[in-house]
Design a protein around this motif. Structure first.
Motif, short mmCIF file in Angstrom:
data_model
loop_
_atom_site.label_atom_id
_atom_site.label_comp_id
_atom_site.label_asym_id
_atom_site.label_seq_id
_atom_site.Cartn_x
_atom_site.Cartn_y
_atom_site.Cartn_z
N HIS A 41 46.17 35.42 43.73
CA HIS A 41 45.18 36.41 44.19
C HIS A 41 43.73 36.05 43.92
CE1 HIS A 41 48.39 39.08 45.34
NE2 HIS A 41 49.00 38.73 44.22
N ASP A 55 35.91 36.64 43.46
CA ASP A 55 36.57 37.74 42.76
C ASP A 55 36.17 37.64 41.28
OD1 ASP A 55 37.87 38.60 45.03
OD2 ASP A 55 39.77 37.61 44.56
N HIS A 144 34.65 41.10 47.73
CA HIS A 144 35.55 40.57 46.70
C HIS A 144 36.24 41.68 45.91
CE1 HIS A 144 33.13 41.53 43.16
NE2 HIS A 144 32.08 41.26 43.89
N TYR A 145 37.18 41.28 45.10
CA TYR A 145 37.90 42.23 44.24
C TYR A 145 37.41 42.10 42.79
CZ TYR A 145 41.11 42.94 48.09
OH TYR A 145 41.64 43.26 49.30
N TYR A 147 39.04 42.47 39.05
CA TYR A 147 40.28 42.61 38.28
C TYR A 147 39.96 42.75 36.80
CZ TYR A 147 42.50 40.65 42.49
OH TYR A 147 42.92 40.42 43.76
N GLU A 173 37.53 51.49 45.67
CA GLU A 173 38.59 50.56 46.04
C GLU A 173 38.19 49.17 45.54
OE1 GLU A 173 36.78 52.10 48.53
OE2 GLU A 173 35.82 50.49 49.65
N ARG A 174 39.10 48.23 45.63
CA ARG A 174 38.87 46.84 45.21
C ARG A 174 38.68 46.71 43.69
NH1 ARG A 174 37.56 43.00 49.18
NH2 ARG A 174 38.06 43.83 51.21
N ILE A 176 40.99 46.65 40.46
CA ILE A 176 42.41 46.57 40.12
C ILE A 176 42.57 46.34 38.62
CG2 ILE A 176 44.56 45.28 40.54
CD1 ILE A 176 43.51 44.77 43.39
N GLU A 226 49.25 42.71 45.27
CA GLU A 226 49.02 42.71 46.73
C GLU A 226 48.91 44.16 47.26
OE1 GLU A 226 48.26 40.07 48.57
OE2 GLU A 226 47.93 41.51 50.21
N LYS A 229 45.71 45.82 46.43
CA LYS A 229 44.57 45.39 47.24
C LYS A 229 44.47 46.19 48.54
CE LYS A 229 44.24 40.59 47.20
NZ LYS A 229 44.95 39.26 47.17
N GLN A 230 45.59 46.77 48.95
CA GLN A 230 45.63 47.45 50.26
C GLN A 230 45.15 48.90 50.22
OE1 GLN A 230 46.29 45.36 52.59
NE2 GLN A 230 47.06 43.79 51.20
#
Ligand SMILES: Cc1ncc(C[n+]2csc(CCOP(=O)(O)OP(=O)(O)O)c2C)c(N)n1
Ligand SMILES: [Mg+2]
Length: 443
Positions: A41, A55, A144-145, A147, A173-174, A176, A226, A229-230
């Motif tokens: 990821h 990310d 980007h995410y 984490y 969102e994004r 995690i 995954e 991420k959605q």
């Protein structure tokens, strides 16, 4: 894959044995989690660790530094093996807890539990705002995410609750959050100190909660990431792990923070059929990281640079603005502002601030922040309305009465190159001391 995870674990153990101090529990328990995250990821180019749209990964459980350094080394960051051998030594690139600006791939200084979570929330706020501000159809320049890996202890901290509550409210969102849930902390089982229902707690705060029953199931961890991420809200993945997995004291607090010692480490290596030489780096592990993490990051970095060139042609002004933010150039000469309001008058400073902030905000798009429910008194408010899920272009953050998280969030936004600010009454800055200290030591 198995060999790579073993290599992460054994590098970490060798570092801790070498330093005669460190935290083997999280190294052994959470190695497959980081493997899954980095390999499947996290998109970042180890050769360009400052790439703006990478990310971000925050190790809120900063005591897991040996785990992070082992991963960063194998993943191809500029962190030589010799530096792993100098773990916890003065002047090395591998301090006892991760330090921002000191080790490539380390996104924040962590160690005081809970701060990493708060900074990750700030980072995700910055990403969300910048994404909506800069992206145009066909030009996803920011996407980007963010984490975080946190432990049980992180989640017990007040700052974590404040930050998680705000992130849930904002529906970020994004973002995690991965919880290394081993039910053990330094002094014993977590049940001695906490008994809340985590799923209910997270869901009630607006999170997409998932439970993964076994940290060693890399595929299941990856599938959970995954699906996180959605969703269009923050995600929380509780992953059950065994602290110190495989060691004689696995599953107990004794393995949290005491080195196993060379004899036991050697035994574990033999049992696993792994090379027993100290600090052994297996070619298979290096190639494995190169093939997935390395290649993915390299491709994404080059694709993004091409996109940015086209963005430059299509939207020259926005591009210039983004470049300013990337280069931490605020685009204003503060000296010019003195002319607007000469020094030496007797006006209350909060009045002056209230006049200046909007002026500054017009000139500095990166200026974003707010107050801990005291904007009406301090006059400190961001421009363009409130930042919310529906209005992500707003630059005013209603932190609520959450001073501690406000400090950590401002740090996280600053790490994302925003000129972030927070306000409250001076006396309440006592509530913010830990993030203020971190801000002072982050280079
Ligand atoms: C604010 C703060 N208080 C105390 C500590 C000391 N400390 C480091 S790790 C830890 C226990 C954390 O437990 P957990 O997050 O479950 O980690 P694990 O034992 O599972 O590795 C403590 C108390 C710290 N680092 N920061
Ligand atoms: Mg724990």
């Amino acid at each position: 894959m198995e060999k790579t995870i073993q290599n992460i674990r054994f590098l970490g153990l060798d570092m801790i044995d070498g330093a005669k101090s460190g935290h083997p529990g999280i190294v052994l328990g959470a190695a497959p989690i980081l493997y899954s995250l980095y390999q499947y990821h996290l998109t970042s180019d180890p050769k360009n660790p400052d790439w703006f749209n990478r990310d971000r990964f925050f190790l809120s459980a900063g005591h897991g530094s040996a785990l992070l350094y082992a991963v960063l080394h194998l993943a191809g960051y500029d962190l030589p093996l010799d530096e792993l051998k100098r773990f916890r030594q003065l002047g090395s690139m591998t301090p006892g807890h991760p330090e921002y600006g000191h080790t490539p791939g380390v996104e924040a200084t962590t160690g005081p539990l809970g701060q990493g979570l708060g900074m990750a929330v700030g980072n995700a706020i910055a990403e969300c705002h910048l994404r909506h501000h800069f992206n145009r159809p066909g030009f996803p320049v920011i996407d980007h995410y963010t984490y975080v890996l946190c432990g049980d202890g992180d989640l017990q901290e007040g700052v974590a609750l404040e930050a998680l509550s705000l992130a849930g409210h904002l529906g970020l969102e994004r973002l995690i959050i991965i919880h290394d849930s081993n039910d053990i902390q330094l002094d014993g089982p977590t049940k001695n100190a906490v008994s809340e229902d985590l799923r209910m707690k997270m869901e009630s705060m607006g999170y997409y909660y998932q439970l993964v029953r076994d940290a060693n199931n890399v595929l299941e961890v990856s599938i959970a990431i995954e699906s996180a991420k959605q969703v269009n809200k923050p995600a929380f993945i509780e992953i059950k792990s065994i602290i110190g997995q495989g060691s004689a004291k696995q599953g107990t607090s004794s393995v949290h923070g005491s080195p196993l010692g060379p004899d036991e480490t050697r035994r574990l290596k033999e049992e696993a059929g792994f090379e027993t030489t100290l600090y052994h780096v297996d070619n298979v592990a290096v190639a494995d990281f190169e093939k997935r993490f390395g290649n993915r990051g390299k491709k994404a970095f080059s694709k993004w640079n091409k996109l940015l060139k086209k963005y430059h042609d299509a939207y020259p002004e926005l591009h210039a603005e983004l470049e300013n933010i990337i280069n931490r150039n605020c685009g204003v000469d503060i000296a010019d502002l003195y002319a607007l309001d000469p020094i030496g008058h007797k006006e209350a400073t909060r009045k002056t601030v209230g006049k200046f902030l909007p002026l500054l905000s017009e000139k500095i798009p990166a200026l974003m922040g707010g107050s801990a429910d005291l904007a009406s008194s301090t006059n400190v408010k961001g421009n363009d309305g409130n930042f919310s899920k529906e209005t992500p272009l707003g630059r005013n953050i209603n932190f609520g009465v959450r001073e501690h998280a406000m400090g950590a969030i401002v740090n996280g936004m600053t790490l994302h190159h925003l000129k972030a600010f927070g306000s409250g009454f001076f006396v309440f800055s006592d509530y913010m001391k830990p993030p203020i200290r971190l801000a002072a030591i982050m280079k």
